[in-house]
Design a protein around this motif. Structure first.
Motif, PDB file in Angstrom:
ATOM      1  N   PRO A 145      15.630   5.240  37.405  1.00 30.64           N
ATOM      2  CA  PRO A 145      15.716   4.255  36.322  1.00 30.64           C
ATOM      3  C   PRO A 145      15.671   2.807  36.832  1.00 30.64           C
ATOM      4  N   ASP A 168      24.983   6.969  39.633  1.00 29.41           N
ATOM      5  CA  ASP A 168      24.555   7.753  38.482  1.00 29.41           C
ATOM      6  C   ASP A 168      24.975   9.207  38.671  1.00 29.41           C
ATOM      7  N   LEU A 192      19.236  -1.309  31.644  1.00 26.15           N
ATOM      8  CA  LEU A 192      19.393  -0.024  32.339  1.00 26.15           C
ATOM      9  C   LEU A 192      20.187   0.961  31.467  1.00 26.15           C
ATOM     10  N   TYR A 236      17.968   2.181  28.714  1.00 23.38           N
ATOM     11  CA  TYR A 236      16.969   3.122  29.234  1.00 23.38           C
ATOM     12  C   TYR A 236      17.597   4.493  29.480  1.00 23.38           C
ATOM     13  N   ASN A 237      18.779   4.499  30.117  1.00 22.22           N
ATOM     14  CA  ASN A 237      19.443   5.766  30.438  1.00 22.22           C
ATOM     15  C   ASN A 237      19.866   6.525  29.190  1.00 22.22           C
ATOM     16  N   LYS A 296      13.991   8.369  28.842  1.00 20.80           N
ATOM     17  CA  LYS A 296      13.707   8.133  30.265  1.00 20.80           C
ATOM     18  C   LYS A 296      12.292   8.587  30.632  1.00 20.80           C
TER      19      LYS A 296
END
Ligand code: APR
Ligand code: ZN
Ligand code: ZN
Length: 233
Positions: free
Chosen positions: A6, A44, A72, A75-76, A80
């Motif tokens: 990511p 992560d 971020l 996005y996560n 993805k």
């Protein structure tokens, strides 16, 4: 594409901004001069170290700024798929794949013209989608979905605009509740209008319709599909 880290996806499309503008971050609503309002774990799920700086990021094309760590987190939280969308102006970076279930799209040329488009032939698109299980991007993950009325046949004039519309990539169907039948957990058209009748207009989804191509191009634009990402795959 899903194997990309990511942080690498973010850094492909955002640069560290020089200084923090006197504005709020559109994601966390905190000032850009403060750190990201998102509690971002330093590692992560896979235990890898987060290497993204706690800085203000600037999108390389549209230039909008927000906390990189907020981007971020967003996005996560999504599918993805290696693409980003600017939360301010909806510009898409990379290829957005949408929530369309797996299936087949075949494209054919037909010599016959459509009503209202006497100057060119016709593109016929055939969508075949088999039933399957819903993924995390669908309303009831893990539950099955049904597929009514497949294969579905659609028709476009074989001119520049029509060919553009033909490359819509995975944004055409999604899993949801059909507004025609009320059935939940089924494959439905996803806000981009298709013409499913060629030489008649019994359903209202046929020709002639002089504004159709312009309307469908703006429906695509509102999903973030613009000329830029309409290159044939
Ligand atoms: N052709 C094209 N678009 C349609 C059609 C059709 N026959 N029927 C509905 N739509 C449009 C609607 O105007 C709406 O904007 O699709 C959008 C979603 O409508 P739903 O009823 O939720 O979609 P869905 O259940 O997928 O489709 C209903 O369309 O192609 C046929 O066989 C299919 O009978 C089914 C019908
Ligand atoms: Zn933020
Ligand atoms: Zn933007």
């Amino acid at each position: 594409a899903s194997a990309q880290r990511p942080e690498d996806v973010i850094q492909r499309y955002m640069q560290v901004a020089a200084g923090a503008p006197d504005e709020d971050c559109i994601i966390c609503m905190d000032q850009l001069s403060n750190p990201s309002g998102y509690e971002t774990p330093s590692t992560d799920e896979g235990g890898a170290q987060n290497t993204l700086p706690d800085a203000v990021g600037k999108f390389i094309k549209c230039g909008h700024t927000l906390h990189m760590l907020c981007m971020l987190a967003m996005y996560n939280n999504g599918t993805k798929d290696g693409s980003l969308q600017c939360p301010s102006c909806k510009t898409i970076y990379g290829e957005k794949t949408g929530t369309q279930p797996k299936g087949k799209m075949e494209i054919y040329s037909i010599a016959q013209s459509l009503p209202g488009h006497p100057d060119c032939g016709t593109i016929q698109i055939i969508y075949s989608i088999p039933p399957g299980l819903q993924g995390p991007e669908h309303p009831n993950p893990g539950q099955p979905y049904s597929c009514r009325g497949f294969p579905r046949f659609c028709f476009l004039p074989d001119n520049d605009k029509g060919r553009k519309v033909a490359w819509m990539r995975r944004l055409i169907f999604t899993v949801g509740t059909s507004s025609t039948t009320g059935e939940p957990d089924t494959v439905v058209w996803n806000g981009v209008h298709h013409k499913t009748e060629m030489m008649s207009n019994l359903s209202g989804h046929g020709y002639p319709d002089p504004n159709y191509l312009d309307n469908v191009l703006s429906e695509l634009a509102s999903q973030g599909v613009t000329d830029d990402c309409l290159k044939p795959p």
